[in-house]
Design an enzyme around this catalytic site. Structure first.
Site: not given
Length: 161
Positions: A67, A82
């Site tokens: 992620h 992110h």
């Protein structure tokens, strides 16, 4: 007339890591990002599920859950990209990595892929912050938000101290 006497400030531009709409970090619905706790930067609301290198450098870390990715730019910036908010909870489901720690990348290289529909269906926000974690090492870090961007378009200006 005396422009040659003016000190030129060295600046670097980072490209958008994803295609979408660039927005100020303050619009990220998570104080860790919006309050700049991890550094200054910009966020992009993605319209496509591919994450690209914003500049030349070396991959520092690819999170096990895919992620997020961090990299060190050749000019010294420590960059964190992110994907989404709380997407670590997906445990890698809907994500595919294309790089690993230690890989050298050029601006525009594919780093990650994510299934935006799967992320949304799981109830997570897909907004993608890009931060300079060593913001204090620079005179200024300014996001260029409020526009549609393609991968590689200028979205973050960094000025040398």
């Amino acid at each position: 007339m005396f422009d040659f006497l003016k000190k030129k400030t060295e600046t670097w531009m980072l490209g958008a890591p994803v295609k979408g709409r660039a927005v100020p970090l303050q619009e990220v619905n998570d104080p860790t990002f919006s309050d700049g706790l991890l550094g200054k930067g910009v966020a992009v609301i993605p319209s496509e599920g591919k994450v690209y290198a914003p500049t030349d450098g070396e991959i520092a870390m690819v999170f096990e859950t895919l992620h997020a990715v961090s990299m060190n730019a050749d000019f010294g910036a420590e960059i964190l990209i992110h994907v989404g908010l709380d997407t670590v909870s997906m445990k890698g489901e809907g994500f595919k990595g294309h790089v690993k720690a230690g890989d050298r990348v050029k601006k525009g290289d594919l780093l990650l892929e994510m299934d935006l529909d799967k992320i949304k269906e799981a109830g997570y926000d897909t907004i993608t912050p890009m931060l300079i974690c060593n913001t204090d090492a620079y005179a200024d870090v300014e996001g260029l938000a409020g526009k549609e961007v393609a991968p590689g378009d200028d979205v973050l200006e960094i000025k040398k101290k």
